[in-house]
Scaffold this motif. Sequence first.
Motif, PDB file in Angstrom:
ATOM      1  N   ALA A 145       0.940  -1.256  -0.165  1.00  0.00           N
ATOM      2  CA  ALA A 145       0.191  -0.527  -0.071  1.00  0.00           C
ATOM      3  C   ALA A 145       1.158   1.501   0.174  1.00  0.00           C
ATOM      4  N   SER A 146       1.763   1.103   0.876  1.00  0.00           N
ATOM      5  CA  SER A 146       2.531   2.531   1.158  1.00  0.00           C
ATOM      6  C   SER A 146       3.820   2.740  -0.407  1.00  0.00           C
ATOM      7  N   ARG A 147       3.893   1.471  -1.202  1.00  0.00           N
ATOM      8  CA  ARG A 147       4.005   1.550  -2.540  1.00  0.00           C
ATOM      9  C   ARG A 147       3.640   1.952  -3.484  1.00  0.00           C
ATOM     10  N   GLU A 148       2.699   1.840  -3.221  1.00  0.00           N
ATOM     11  CA  GLU A 148       1.034   1.780  -4.710  1.00  0.00           C
ATOM     12  C   GLU A 148       1.021   3.371  -3.778  1.00  0.00           C
ATOM     13  N   ALA A 149       0.770   4.007  -3.244  1.00  0.00           N
ATOM     14  CA  ALA A 149       0.237   5.433  -2.528  1.00  0.00           C
ATOM     15  C   ALA A 149       1.548   6.265  -2.792  1.00  0.00           C
ATOM     16  N   GLU A 150       2.636   5.685  -2.542  1.00  0.00           N
ATOM     17  CA  GLU A 150       3.824   6.643  -3.603  1.00  0.00           C
ATOM     18  C   GLU A 150       3.687   7.042  -4.594  1.00  0.00           C
ATOM     19  N   SER A 151       3.378   5.717  -5.385  1.00  0.00           N
ATOM     20  CA  SER A 151       3.142   5.422  -6.556  1.00  0.00           C
ATOM     21  C   SER A 151       2.470   7.145  -7.560  1.00  0.00           C
ATOM     22  N   GLU A 152       1.220   6.872  -6.787  1.00  0.00           N
ATOM     23  CA  GLU A 152      -0.044   7.939  -6.880  1.00  0.00           C
ATOM     24  C   GLU A 152       0.865   9.437  -7.013  1.00  0.00           C
ATOM     25  N   ALA A 153       0.852   9.119  -5.894  1.00  0.00           N
ATOM     26  CA  ALA A 153       1.361  10.639  -5.140  1.00  0.00           C
ATOM     27  C   ALA A 153       1.993  11.262  -5.717  1.00  0.00           C
ATOM     28  N   LEU A 154       2.932  11.128  -6.600  1.00  0.00           N
ATOM     29  CA  LEU A 154       4.359  10.977  -7.503  1.00  0.00           C
ATOM     30  C   LEU A 154       4.146  11.274  -8.709  1.00  0.00           C
ATOM     31  N   ALA A 155       2.761  10.944  -9.428  1.00  0.00           N
ATOM     32  CA  ALA A 155       2.032  11.284 -10.601  1.00  0.00           C
ATOM     33  C   ALA A 155       1.444  12.718 -10.693  1.00  0.00           C
ATOM     34  N   GLU A 156       1.565  12.934 -12.021  1.00  0.00           N
ATOM     35  CA  GLU A 156       1.189  13.978 -12.597  1.00  0.00           C
ATOM     36  C   GLU A 156       0.113  14.162 -12.636  1.00  0.00           C
ATOM     37  N   VAL A 157      -0.188  12.767 -14.328  1.00  0.00           N
ATOM     38  CA  VAL A 157      -1.129  12.619 -14.820  1.00  0.00           C
ATOM     39  C   VAL A 157      -2.489  11.424 -13.735  1.00  0.00           C
ATOM     40  N   HIS A 158      -3.982  10.839 -14.279  1.00  0.00           N
ATOM     41  CA  HIS A 158      -4.265  10.414 -13.353  1.00  0.00           C
ATOM     42  C   HIS A 158      -5.046  10.751 -14.634  1.00  0.00           C
ATOM     43  N   ALA A 159      -5.492   8.832 -14.427  1.00  0.00           N
ATOM     44  CA  ALA A 159      -6.694   8.428 -15.597  1.00  0.00           C
ATOM     45  C   ALA A 159      -8.112   7.675 -15.146  1.00  0.00           C
ATOM     46  N   PHE A 160      -8.891   8.210 -15.355  1.00  0.00           N
ATOM     47  CA  PHE A 160     -10.148   7.093 -14.473  1.00  0.00           C
ATOM     48  C   PHE A 160     -11.358   6.890 -16.208  1.00  0.00           C
ATOM     49  N   PRO A 161     -10.527   6.199 -16.955  1.00  0.00           N
ATOM     50  CA  PRO A 161     -11.226   5.819 -17.885  1.00  0.00           C
ATOM     51  C   PRO A 161     -13.139   5.118 -17.536  1.00  0.00           C
ATOM     52  N   GLY A 162     -13.626   4.468 -16.629  1.00  0.00           N
ATOM     53  CA  GLY A 162     -14.962   4.556 -16.185  1.00  0.00           C
ATOM     54  C   GLY A 162     -15.448   5.404 -16.293  1.00  0.00           C
ATOM     55  N   ASP A 163     -15.039   7.090 -15.873  1.00  0.00           N
ATOM     56  CA  ASP A 163     -15.632   7.973 -16.013  1.00  0.00           C
ATOM     57  C   ASP A 163     -15.421   8.643 -17.220  1.00  0.00           C
ATOM     58  N   GLY A 164     -14.762   8.348 -18.318  1.00  0.00           N
ATOM     59  CA  GLY A 164     -14.047   9.667 -19.246  1.00  0.00           C
ATOM     60  C   GLY A 164     -13.102  10.067 -18.957  1.00  0.00           C
ATOM     61  N   LEU A 165     -12.631   9.983 -18.164  1.00  0.00           N
ATOM     62  CA  LEU A 165     -11.765  11.703 -17.257  1.00  0.00           C
ATOM     63  C   LEU A 165     -10.122  11.248 -16.891  1.00  0.00           C
ATOM     64  N   ASP A 166      -9.848  12.323 -17.905  1.00  0.00           N
ATOM     65  CA  ASP A 166      -7.949  12.339 -17.850  1.00  0.00           C
ATOM     66  C   ASP A 166      -7.952  13.519 -17.140  1.00  0.00           C
ATOM     67  N   LEU A 167      -7.233  13.459 -15.597  1.00  0.00           N
ATOM     68  CA  LEU A 167      -6.442  14.611 -14.403  1.00  0.00           C
ATOM     69  C   LEU A 167      -5.650  14.898 -14.698  1.00  0.00           C
ATOM     70  N   ALA A 168      -5.270  16.332 -14.759  1.00  0.00           N
ATOM     71  CA  ALA A 168      -3.868  16.245 -15.013  1.00  0.00           C
ATOM     72  C   ALA A 168      -3.548  17.274 -13.412  1.00  0.00           C
ATOM     73  N   VAL A 169      -3.038  17.031 -12.448  1.00  0.00           N
ATOM     74  CA  VAL A 169      -2.704  17.680 -11.236  1.00  0.00           C
ATOM     75  C   VAL A 169      -1.175  18.271 -10.918  1.00  0.00           C
ATOM     76  N   GLN A 170      -0.501  19.495 -11.641  1.00  0.00           N
ATOM     77  CA  GLN A 170       0.320  19.885 -11.012  1.00  0.00           C
ATOM     78  C   GLN A 170       1.118  20.827 -10.289  1.00  0.00           C
ATOM     79  N   ARG A 171       2.102  21.105  -9.769  1.00  0.00           N
ATOM     80  CA  ARG A 171       2.902  22.246  -8.967  1.00  0.00           C
ATOM     81  C   ARG A 171       3.407  22.848  -9.545  1.00  0.00           C
ATOM     82  N   THR A 172       3.609  24.354  -9.639  1.00  0.00           N
ATOM     83  CA  THR A 172       4.559  24.905  -9.672  1.00  0.00           C
ATOM     84  C   THR A 172       5.031  25.914  -8.546  1.00  0.00           C
TER      85      THR A 172
END
Length: 341
Positions: A145-172
């Motif tokens: 769980a720790s490694r999976e949460a880390e992978s998601e926390a470090l990603a910038e683009v997240h896809a949710f195909p079931g909702d047709g959703l493409d989400l980018a969360v990025q920090r400057t």
Amino acid sequence: MTGLADPEVFLDDTPGETRGVIARGGRYTHLLIHRDADAPQHRLGARSVGRVTQVNPGLRGAFVDLGAGADAFLPLGRNDSLAQGARVEVVVVAEPRGGKGAAVRRLGPGEGTPRLLDPGPSIVDTLRRLAPGAPILTGVPAIDASREAESEALAEVHAFPGDGLDLAVQRTRALVAVDIDYAPAPGRDPAKGRARANAEGLRQAARLIGLKAWGGLVIVDAIGDGRDGEALSRAVRAAFAEDSQAAFGPVSRFGLAQLSLPWTRTPVDEVLSPSARTHAQALVRDLRRHMLMDTATARVVARCAPEEAAVATPLVAALGPRAAVVADPSVAPGRGRIQED
């Protein structure tokens, strides 16, 4: 709301680093990290006696030596006064980030030399506060769980195909940008699909910003032309309702929603920025997992670059006599591996 789902709680207590993870509705919401080598005076909730090293009227605050390296910043109100050299008792309200020291709140006068009085809540304390009554899982499930949460926390683009959703969360340096896109599926009503994708995108953005431990100004570019600003504003408030300190601004004429979130913890991407320490810690975690899964092999070895081996060696020693580290100059940094001997 994700907060209404029954939580799954994990504690990964690997030598050198303790992690707490919470998932709700199958999605990770919290990744808490304490590294043994980090100064406990700078952790959220830690209470210390500090000495004022500088009063800065321009910043309306003072810098305070907590006895742990970088000074902390103490905001001062209009009627507050402090002299250089004064002793104060303070509590950390925001951990260090982006080259800035911790931020503290004054509790009262202090006495003596700068020192830690109370390290604040442990990872277990925080998990129990956030998910009261939930069982805390350890061992291999917690490591995974720790490694999976880390992978998601470090990603910038997240896809949710079931909702047709493409989400980018990025920090400057200035803000967090959320971009919600929608790919309509054949046979679906595009208007309803966009509304669902916007609502789900906002919920996931709120979850991911919390998982990443980000704060500050947040700008949301939702699906559509922004003509229904009131509806977007309501959706943003609903998505971030669990953060009592969130401040919401108006939707701009360009259809961008604005809000501000408090900074509290050091961002995950800063804690886990690539370094010999980060690579060594990941290797120790992999070694521990291997040993938990295979209890029969007499000796398990982590082979890694020499600078990572120097960090990993004392941590691996805590895993017992079955574990060992080999410094190998032929292994590139971050490419360490586990092997049975």
